[in-house]
Design a protein around this motif. Structure first.
Motif, PDB file in Angstrom:
ATOM      1  N   ASP A 127       9.873  10.941 -25.235  1.00 27.15           N
ATOM      2  CA  ASP A 127       8.615  11.687 -25.314  1.00 27.15           C
ATOM      3  C   ASP A 127       8.230  12.004 -26.752  1.00 27.15           C
ATOM      4  O   ASP A 127       7.548  12.994 -27.023  1.00 27.15           O
ATOM      5  N   GLU A 154       6.079  10.916 -28.778  1.00 30.18           N
ATOM      6  CA  GLU A 154       4.660  11.030 -29.095  1.00 30.18           C
ATOM      7  C   GLU A 154       4.095  12.393 -28.705  1.00 30.18           C
ATOM      8  O   GLU A 154       3.044  12.800 -29.199  1.00 30.18           O
ATOM      9  N   ASN A 155       4.770  13.102 -27.788  1.00 29.92           N
ATOM     10  CA  ASN A 155       4.298  14.425 -27.368  1.00 29.92           C
ATOM     11  C   ASN A 155       4.828  15.551 -28.248  1.00 29.92           C
ATOM     12  O   ASN A 155       4.333  16.677 -28.180  1.00 29.92           O
ATOM     13  N   HIS A 175       7.986  19.989 -25.651  1.00 31.08           N
ATOM     14  CA  HIS A 175       8.639  18.707 -25.914  1.00 31.08           C
ATOM     15  C   HIS A 175       9.369  18.705 -27.252  1.00 31.08           C
ATOM     16  O   HIS A 175       8.885  19.234 -28.249  1.00 31.08           O
ATOM     17  N   THR A 184      12.581  16.162 -29.516  1.00 28.46           N
ATOM     18  CA  THR A 184      13.552  15.064 -29.490  1.00 28.46           C
ATOM     19  C   THR A 184      14.966  15.629 -29.520  1.00 28.46           C
ATOM     20  O   THR A 184      15.857  15.147 -28.839  1.00 28.46           O
ATOM     21  N   ASP A 207       0.723  18.532 -15.234  1.00 25.45           N
ATOM     22  CA  ASP A 207       0.996  18.173 -16.622  1.00 25.45           C
ATOM     23  C   ASP A 207       0.618  19.252 -17.623  1.00 25.45           C
ATOM     24  O   ASP A 207       0.852  19.099 -18.824  1.00 25.45           O
ATOM     25  N   ARG A 241       5.242   2.112 -24.970  1.00 27.38           N
ATOM     26  CA  ARG A 241       5.568   3.245 -24.093  1.00 27.38           C
ATOM     27  C   ARG A 241       6.047   2.757 -22.740  1.00 27.38           C
ATOM     28  O   ARG A 241       6.969   3.333 -22.153  1.00 27.38           O
ATOM     29  N   ARG A 298       9.431   3.653 -21.024  1.00 30.38           N
ATOM     30  CA  ARG A 298       9.514   4.274 -19.698  1.00 30.38           C
ATOM     31  C   ARG A 298      10.386   3.456 -18.774  1.00 30.38           C
ATOM     32  O   ARG A 298      11.204   3.983 -18.022  1.00 30.38           O
ATOM     33  N   ARG A 307      13.909   4.015 -19.621  1.00 34.05           N
ATOM     34  CA  ARG A 307      14.395   5.320 -19.160  1.00 34.05           C
ATOM     35  C   ARG A 307      14.597   5.338 -17.649  1.00 34.05           C
ATOM     36  O   ARG A 307      15.588   5.843 -17.148  1.00 34.05           O
TER      37      ARG A 307
END
Length: 896
Positions: free
Chosen positions: A74, A76-77, A84, A86, A192, A428, A432, A435
């Motif tokens: 995530d 980019e968030n 969020h 890292t 979200d 992305r 995803r 993941r």
């Protein structure tokens, strides 16, 4: 609610579960030990993976930990949301076949409501769609209203890794209030928006999923939970985001101080402040855990985080390296939970500073590549820069998209933003998919091989004794699926009952060769050991067909094997020579043993000069000429270490190990292939030495056939050089020395002429100087000068004036360079050269900055240089006029 600090929350969690009969185990490194299937530790359960997979038996059944984690899915968030990150800490409790859902839910509820004292009416739970057992516990035993129990699907509340253990999840969410929400009436966990913050995930490992997707209940069920420390602390401390908790906010404030801004004053700058803060925490712990910047694997993750942080620093105006200066603040904040950081603080700072400085060079390379791309666009007449090219600059070189758009616009070129976003979405999607397929327990393919290991006996390696072996095909796979037969052209994976092929390991490349059966032949291109006991031979059916259960002749390419063995034995000789020459700190940090060359990484902060490299060569060649016997012995690990054998960092060793000794000179634990005598290594030659990361050097060298080939090439090159110089080989050095002397003489004459011209030009500038409030002002355009020449001219002018402000500009090769300078007396009264060049640079589509006494900038619109100088001059004069006390007796124009 209690008002715990993050450190208090961490300790309270551990104490609570210790009181419930859990053993407190230390968190593991961000680098998973002995597990090549996982890049980084992304959850508390990673170190306990063998227990959940059933490959190892735990010494205790209940465990609690706090674990440093890093996830980039995530990324980019990060900075844009309140939750969020890292890097984060995960508080966890685990059960390996002991308690299950009821206890896990009950204890989680007890901790959040009684210990953390969170209001019950603001807590929600999510469960898997058909997990009625969890619903019953939450509703009937805990008393949570059914309307605050949300059923979610597989994507959110079912944990799986393909084939292997799996099970439903239940998450605890905290309602932060409608002011954080989307405004919809049906807003609830799963939305979200920022209203509901997940603080704890309870994973119920209760099934085994086979290849057909069928679920079978496990006899030994497990519990794996994780509470986000920063998220939970943000709720207890009543702050708006994880970046504002007491553990993180001081780091963010220090970043803001360096950038000359304040958190909360500018939303765009706040994003950058958050990104830098988050990434820096991850960077510090990655380096602490032994990761160094590189272009692959964990090193690439570190490099990517560092570059993103550095780029956001530039968005805040931090042009010079700054991340290293923040390491102390991170260590100060984290030392309560990780006191070991203190001893590594300086090493971490050096690594970060070294890499950030290198990135500055990479950014310059990105500018050059962009220029080339824009030139191609203009030559083609399309006026649109392809989105894939923009993405490559962003992804490979860390080049900011905003800067690409700005520089392209200056050339009248548009950026294909849709194409760029398409490439971003593809990336992305790949992330995803990885993941979803991997979860946090490993690659699904590994589980496939683990299943294979349960079906067939372990492959026995016979390659130490022989290079040819008859073996039975135990498994045959095409496209990852088991087949009975494969035909010519098929890419196959083959598992044998025995093999002479060496599987890639310990830095040594795999063998290659052939598998020849009754009806066909396979060319073996790669050999891997994905799980213990399974050796996979990968290649293409070159002719005929190959069948499962048939007997084949496995033949290793002898030339490839022996050249590889020469280089492997040479790495052991080099390792010992380095330790003897530099000290015991010079230990192996990585290697690549290839048939054509060897590459050896070792820990050392300084480069080796030619004399040191020559001594290393002489030492290794001396040991080669001694014809030392190379022997291997199996013994207990403790016995081997006691005998002086070197064990490599982070390698997996069992109770019995293989010791490779080269006479009495070298002794290492090693599973690779070697020659029988050091004499078989052949001549050893170092061809390169350099830095690969802070504190890590790399030597590349040749042996045997590789050295002989180099000697031949050098011999031919020497002959060619003699012909070009019109002399004989023995006279080449003297002829080169004569030519060098002539070049030096001509350069001296040229420099003298340039100095005379520069003095004359400086005199002209002094004559044109204006007076503003007692200070001399020199503003001029000097076409054709390079950046260094422009700076030197500014220094000349400033040094000849007692009180002066200077702004010079030049245009060369389509680029503008600006430099502003001021004498110390003006700086003392508040003058700042950086503001002058920043104002001027905007007029030529660029930017820059610097110190009050000297600043530089660049731009892409040379046709606006005069306008830029005019604007800069006005800014300069305004500063002189505004500064109190500037007026006074000063030198006349041109006066020294």
């Amino acid at each position: 609610m209690v008002r715990w600090t993050a450190d208090e929350l961490r300790q309270a969690f551990i104490d609570f579960f210790v009181s419930k009969g859990h053993a407190h185990k230390p968190g593991s490194s961000l680098v998973p030990k002995n597990d090549p299937t996982i890049l980084l530790t992304s959850a508390g359960m990673v170190q306990f993976k063998p227990y959940f997979m059933g490959t190892e038996t735990p010494d205790v059944r209940r465990v609690t930990t706090y674990q440093r984690c890093l996830r980039t899915g995530d990324i980019e968030n990060v900075g844009s949301t309140d939750r969020h990150a890292t890097f984060f800490e995960m508080l966890g409790n685990f059960s390996f076949g002991d308690y299950f859902k009821e206890e896990a839910i009950r204890w989680a509820w007890e901790f959040v409501t009684e210990r953390m004292e969170l209001p019950r009416e603001r807590l929600w739970a999510t469960i898997y769609l058909d997990d009625d057992e969890a619903f019953q516990i939450w509703h009937e035993q805990i008393g949570l209203p059914r309307e605050r129990i949300v059923r979610l699907g597989k994507e959110d509340n079912f944990w799986e890794i393909g084939v292997g253990p799996c099970g439903p999840c239940s998450e605890i969410h905290y309602d932060r209030g409608p002011q954080f929400g989307c405004g919809r009436d049906d807003c609830r966990p799963g939305c979200d928006c920022e209203r509901f913050m997940e603080i704890w995930n309870l994973v119920f490992i209760q099934f085994y999923q086979d290849e057909a997707g069928q679920l079978t209940p496990l006899e030994q069920k497990g519990i794996d939970t994780g509470m986000g420390l920063e998220r939970a602390a943000s709720i207890l401390q009543g702050v708006g985001s994880i970046f504002e908790v007491d553990l993180v906010r001081p780091i963010l404030d220090e970043v803001a101080r360096l950038a000359g801004t304040r958190y909360g004053a500018d939303p765009e700058k706040d994003v950058s402040l958050r990104v830098i803060t988050d990434h820096l925490r991850g960077i510090v712990f990655l380096v602490y855990d032994g990761v160094l910047p590189s272009n692959e694997g964990r090193g690439y993750v570190l490099r990517r985080l560092l570059r993103r942080a550095a780029l956001h620093g530039r968005l805040l105006g931090l042009e010079e390296p700054f991340l290293g200066a923040l390491v102390g603040r991170v260590v100060e904040q984290m030392k309560a939970g990780y006191p070991e950081l203190l001893a590594q603080q300086e090493h971490i700072r050096q690594v970060i500073d070294w890499e950030e400085r290198r990135f500055g060079e990479t950014l310059d390379q990105g500018v050059q590549l962009l220029e080339e791309a824009l030139n191609r666009v203009e030559a083609q007449g399309t006026k649109v820069l392809d989105g894939e090219q923009v993405f490559r600059l962003y992804d490979t070189y860390g080049f900011p998209v905003e800067l690409t758009k700005e520089l392209a616009a200056a050339r009248g070129v548009e950026v294909d933003e849709a194409g760029f976003q398409q490439q971003m979405e593809l990336q992305r999607s790949r992330a995803r998919a990885a993941r979803e397929a991997t979860g946090y327990m490993g690659k699904p393919g590994v589980e496939r091989y683990a299943e294979l290991a349960r079906e067939v006996p372990p492959t026995r390696f016979t390659g130490y004794e022989r290079l040819e072996e008859e073996a039975q095909v135990l498994a045959l796979l095409v496209d990852g699926q088991p087949v009975v037969e494969a035909r010519a052209g098929d890419q196959v994976e083959i598992v044998l009952d025995r093999t002479p092929f060496y599987a890639e390991s310990g830095g040594q490349v795999p063998d290659r060769g052939t598998l020849t059966g009754p009806g066909g032949q396979v060319e073996v291109e790669d050999v891997q050991r994905p799980v213990a006991g399974v050796v996979v031979h990968r290649g293409r059916v070159r002719s005929g067909r190959i069948r499962r259960d048939e007997v084949v002749l496995a033949t290793v390419d002898a030339h490839h094997r022996w050249d590889t063995a020469r280089n492997h034995t040479a790495t052991h000789l080099l390792h010992q020579a380095l330790r003897d020459a530099l000290g015991q700190h010079a230990h192996q940090a990585g290697s690549l043993v290839h048939p054509e060359y060897l590459r050896f990484d070792f820990t050392h902060f300084q480069g080796l000069d030619r004399g040191q490299l020559r001594e290393l060569e002489e030492e290794v060649n001396h040991r080669i000429l001694q014809a030392l016997p190379v022997t291997t012995t199996e013994m207990a690990y403790e016995e081997a270490i006691a005998a002086g054998a070197i064990a490599l960092f982070d390698e997996k060793y069992g109770e019995r190990v293989r010791v490779v000794a080269i006479g009495e000179y070298s002794k290492e634990l090693c599973g690779g292939t070697h020659v029988h005598s050091s004499a078989q290594v052949g001549p050893f030659k170092i061809i390169q030495e350099g830095s690969v990361a802070a504190g890590v050097r790399r030597i590349t060298a040749l042996t045997g056939h590789g050295t002989l080939k180099l000697v031949t090439e050098l011999d031919e090159g020497w002959d060619r050089l003699a012909r070009l110089l019109g002399t004989t080989r023995d006279q080449v050095p003297q002829q080169v020395e004569r030519l060098a002397a002539q070049v030096e003489e001509l350069q001296g004459k040229l420099q003298k002429m340039l100095d005379q011209q520069a003095t004359s030009l400086a005199d002209q500038l002094l004559e044109r100087a204006e007076r503003v409030n007692g200070a001399a002002v020199v503003v001029a355009s000097l076409p054709g000068l390079g950046k260094e020449q422009l700076r030197a001219m500014g220094d000349r002018v400033r040094e000849r004036l007692r009180s002066a402000a200077v702004l010079l500009g030049t245009e060369r090769d389509g680029r503008v360079q600006l430099v502003a300078m001021a004498t110390p007396d003006l700086v003392a009264k508040g003058f700042h050269a950086g503001r002058v060049v920043q104002a001027a640079a905007k007029e030529v589509g660029g930017g820059g900055g610097g110190r009050p006494d000297m600043a530089e900038a660049g731009g892409r619109q040379p046709e606006r240089l005069e306008q830029a100088l005019a604007v800069g001059k006005e800014t300069l004069k305004a500063q002189l006029g505004a500064a109190a006390g500037l007026a006074g007796d000063g030198p006349t124009p041109g006066e020294p």
